[in-house]
Write an enzyme that holds these catalytic residues in place. Sequence first.
Site, PDB file in Angstrom:
ATOM      1  CG  LEU A 100      -1.923  -1.222   1.305  1.00 49.23           C
ATOM      2  CD1 LEU A 100      -2.769  -0.965   2.706  1.00 49.23           C
ATOM      3  CD2 LEU A 100      -2.851  -1.177   0.236  1.00 49.23           C
ATOM      4  CG  ASP A 201      -6.674  -5.550  16.293  1.00 47.98           C
ATOM      5  OD1 ASP A 201      -7.131  -4.595  17.322  1.00 47.98           O
ATOM      6  OD2 ASP A 201      -5.453  -5.989  16.228  1.00 47.98           O
TER       7      ASP A 201
END
Length: 292
Positions: A100, A201
Amino acid sequence: MIDEILQKQLSTALSEHLKVKIHINDAKSVHGGDINESFRIGTNEGYFFIKMNDAGKYPDMFKQEYAGLLELQAAKALQTPKPLAYGSVNGRAYLLQEFLTKGQAVADFWDDFAVSLAKQHRVTQPHYGYAGTNYVGSLKQYNTPYSSWPVFYAFNRLLPLIRMAYDQQLVDRQLVQQVERLCRQLPQIFPVEAPALLHGDLWSGNFMVGSNGRACVFDPAVYYGHREIDLAMARLFGGFDTRFYYAYQAAYPLQPGWQQRIGICQLYPLMVHFILFGGNYYNSMKEVLQSY
């Protein structure tokens, strides 16, 4: 570092996935959390991201994370890195995924983030749970399916962890009994809702601004649960702008009393962090439990 054998296996995995011969030119270490080694690998077809850890300690961690990323991608809501391959070699497990690139947040970043999360939370299934045990941090996360959220939260989340803490002599019997009393009250505390697809999470360390200026989430602990869990986790360590919560509430309003349930929803991640890291998480747990 990435040894020659692993490099060859990764080259093969990438070649099979991309349908073109891949050569790994370099590997640069990047931050990967507490239990993983992480690298940006440079190839003749660009950059990729790889995480590695001890295959003996965490034999199926990356298999489950791979599946979780696919589950989130199928929702077509929040952006996630594309998982490419997982496996093990020479005692080291690996997860290979898209690399990314960071970008600059667009003006409506937080609103878009919240609306996308709300869209993800509308993805449902008949039962709370998930297909198999996965992980939150380095702890196993049990996902036995139940039709009731209070039962699921008690038997798959709170009770296993407080008993683990007790077995490790981290807490006394009184705290165990407080958690057990809370679990008996959960049916009166939580309103009935359909199971929601959770990141599991969702804290500030598990999202970034992608190259398109929108939120991209990663390192999930996916399951179908009560959507207030994701939002309570986001509040626990900060890092989310107030606009995020207002925009979520506008897109998918929470049921009345959600403010009073925040601490109970945060109890699970507090237990996880207490078992893994100790410290002041103990006092935070006791503060949540003091009324039960």
